[in-house]
Design a protein around this motif. Structure first.
Motif, PDB file in Angstrom:
ATOM      1  N   ASN A   1       0.799  -1.158   0.093  1.00  0.00           N
ATOM      2  CA  ASN A   1       0.133   0.026  -0.052  1.00  0.00           C
ATOM      3  C   ASN A   1       1.004   1.309   0.075  1.00  0.00           C
ATOM      4  OD1 ASN A   1       0.525  -1.085   2.731  1.00  0.00           O
ATOM      5  ND2 ASN A   1      -0.643   0.685   3.420  1.00  0.00           N
TER       6      ASN A   1
ATOM      7  N   LEU B   1      -3.633   0.413  -3.351  1.00  0.00           N
ATOM      8  CA  LEU B   1      -3.425  -0.669  -2.910  1.00  0.00           C
ATOM      9  C   LEU B   1      -2.784  -1.346  -4.197  1.00  0.00           C
ATOM     10  CD1 LEU B   1      -6.139  -2.193  -0.938  1.00  0.00           C
ATOM     11  CD2 LEU B   1      -3.994  -1.329  -0.134  1.00  0.00           C
TER      12      LEU B   1
ATOM     13  N   LYS C   1      -2.664  -5.820 -10.197  1.00  0.00           N
ATOM     14  CA  LYS C   1      -3.905  -5.110  -9.820  1.00  0.00           C
ATOM     15  C   LYS C   1      -3.408  -3.713  -8.993  1.00  0.00           C
ATOM     16  CE  LYS C   1      -6.065  -9.598  -9.284  1.00  0.00           C
ATOM     17  NZ  LYS C   1      -6.616 -10.533  -8.344  1.00  0.00           N
ATOM     18  N   GLN C   2      -4.439  -2.905  -9.138  1.00  0.00           N
ATOM     19  CA  GLN C   2      -4.437  -1.621  -8.234  1.00  0.00           C
ATOM     20  C   GLN C   2      -5.792  -1.018  -7.910  1.00  0.00           C
ATOM     21  OE1 GLN C   2      -2.258   1.509 -10.056  1.00  0.00           O
ATOM     22  NE2 GLN C   2      -3.713   1.543 -11.650  1.00  0.00           N
ATOM     23  N   LYS C   3      -5.864  -0.648  -6.633  1.00  0.00           N
ATOM     24  CA  LYS C   3      -7.051  -0.027  -6.130  1.00  0.00           C
ATOM     25  C   LYS C   3      -6.640   1.289  -5.906  1.00  0.00           C
ATOM     26  CE  LYS C   3     -11.081   0.512  -3.964  1.00  0.00           C
ATOM     27  NZ  LYS C   3     -12.579   0.618  -4.728  1.00  0.00           N
TER      28      LYS C   3
ATOM     29  N   TYR D   1      -7.733  -8.335   2.499  1.00  0.00           N
ATOM     30  CA  TYR D   1      -6.909  -7.462   2.940  1.00  0.00           C
ATOM     31  C   TYR D   1      -7.512  -6.505   3.749  1.00  0.00           C
ATOM     32  CZ  TYR D   1      -4.249  -9.456  -1.136  1.00  0.00           C
ATOM     33  OH  TYR D   1      -4.119 -10.327  -2.128  1.00  0.00           O
TER      34      TYR D   1
ATOM     35  N   ILE E   1     -10.967  -5.546   1.847  1.00  0.00           N
ATOM     36  CA  ILE E   1     -11.393  -5.722   0.521  1.00  0.00           C
ATOM     37  C   ILE E   1     -10.988  -7.237   0.051  1.00  0.00           C
ATOM     38  CG2 ILE E   1      -8.930  -4.740  -0.399  1.00  0.00           C
ATOM     39  CD1 ILE E   1     -10.600  -3.176  -2.387  1.00  0.00           C
TER      40      ILE E   1
ATOM     41  N   LEU F   1      -9.494  -7.021  -5.455  1.00  0.00           N
ATOM     42  CA  LEU F   1      -9.549  -5.464  -5.028  1.00  0.00           C
ATOM     43  C   LEU F   1     -10.785  -4.722  -5.496  1.00  0.00           C
ATOM     44  CD1 LEU F   1      -5.639  -4.320  -5.821  1.00  0.00           C
ATOM     45  CD2 LEU F   1      -6.931  -5.416  -3.761  1.00  0.00           C
TER      46      LEU F   1
ATOM     47  N   GLU G   1     -15.261  -3.976  -1.475  1.00  0.00           N
ATOM     48  CA  GLU G   1     -14.703  -3.092  -0.198  1.00  0.00           C
ATOM     49  C   GLU G   1     -15.710  -2.862   0.806  1.00  0.00           C
ATOM     50  OE1 GLU G   1     -11.808   0.416   0.293  1.00  0.00           O
ATOM     51  OE2 GLU G   1     -13.531   0.836  -0.601  1.00  0.00           O
TER      52      GLU G   1
END
Length: 90
Positions: free
Chosen positions: A11, A16, A28-30, A48, A60, A64, A67
């Motif tokens: 993070n 994330l 992946k990304q958030k 997570y 989440i 991802l 949430e």
């Protein structure tokens, strides 16, 4: 940061990130436009968990996408400041 199987989950204040452990490729990304993550991310039971600057604890899923707020109004500012904040799940 959490290392699981073949991925690293990290993070930053606004993201994330799920990174391939072998080649470093971002999988992946958030993005968090309206808040920042505080302290460490923790993996437990398929989710997570992370604390954010809006004083809420979130979880989440591994994709991802899903949430959920786990707890609201968490007081994370301690006498030793926020750099000592961490999550321990039992």
């Amino acid at each position: 940061m959490e290392v699981m199987d073949d991925v690293i989950v990290a993070n930053t204040p606004h993201y994330l990130l799920v990174i391939d452990q072998d080649n470093g490729k971002l999988l992946k990304q958030k993005h968090f436009a309206d808040r920042e993550t505080i302290g460490q991310i923790k993996y437990y039971n398929g989710f997570y968990y992370y604390l954010c600057s809006d004083n809420n604890l979130y979880k989440i899923d591994q994709d991802l996408k899903d949430e959920t707020v786990v707890a609201k109004n968490i007081k994370y500012q301690t006498e030793r400041a926020i750099d000592d904040t961490y999550i321990e799940l039992y």
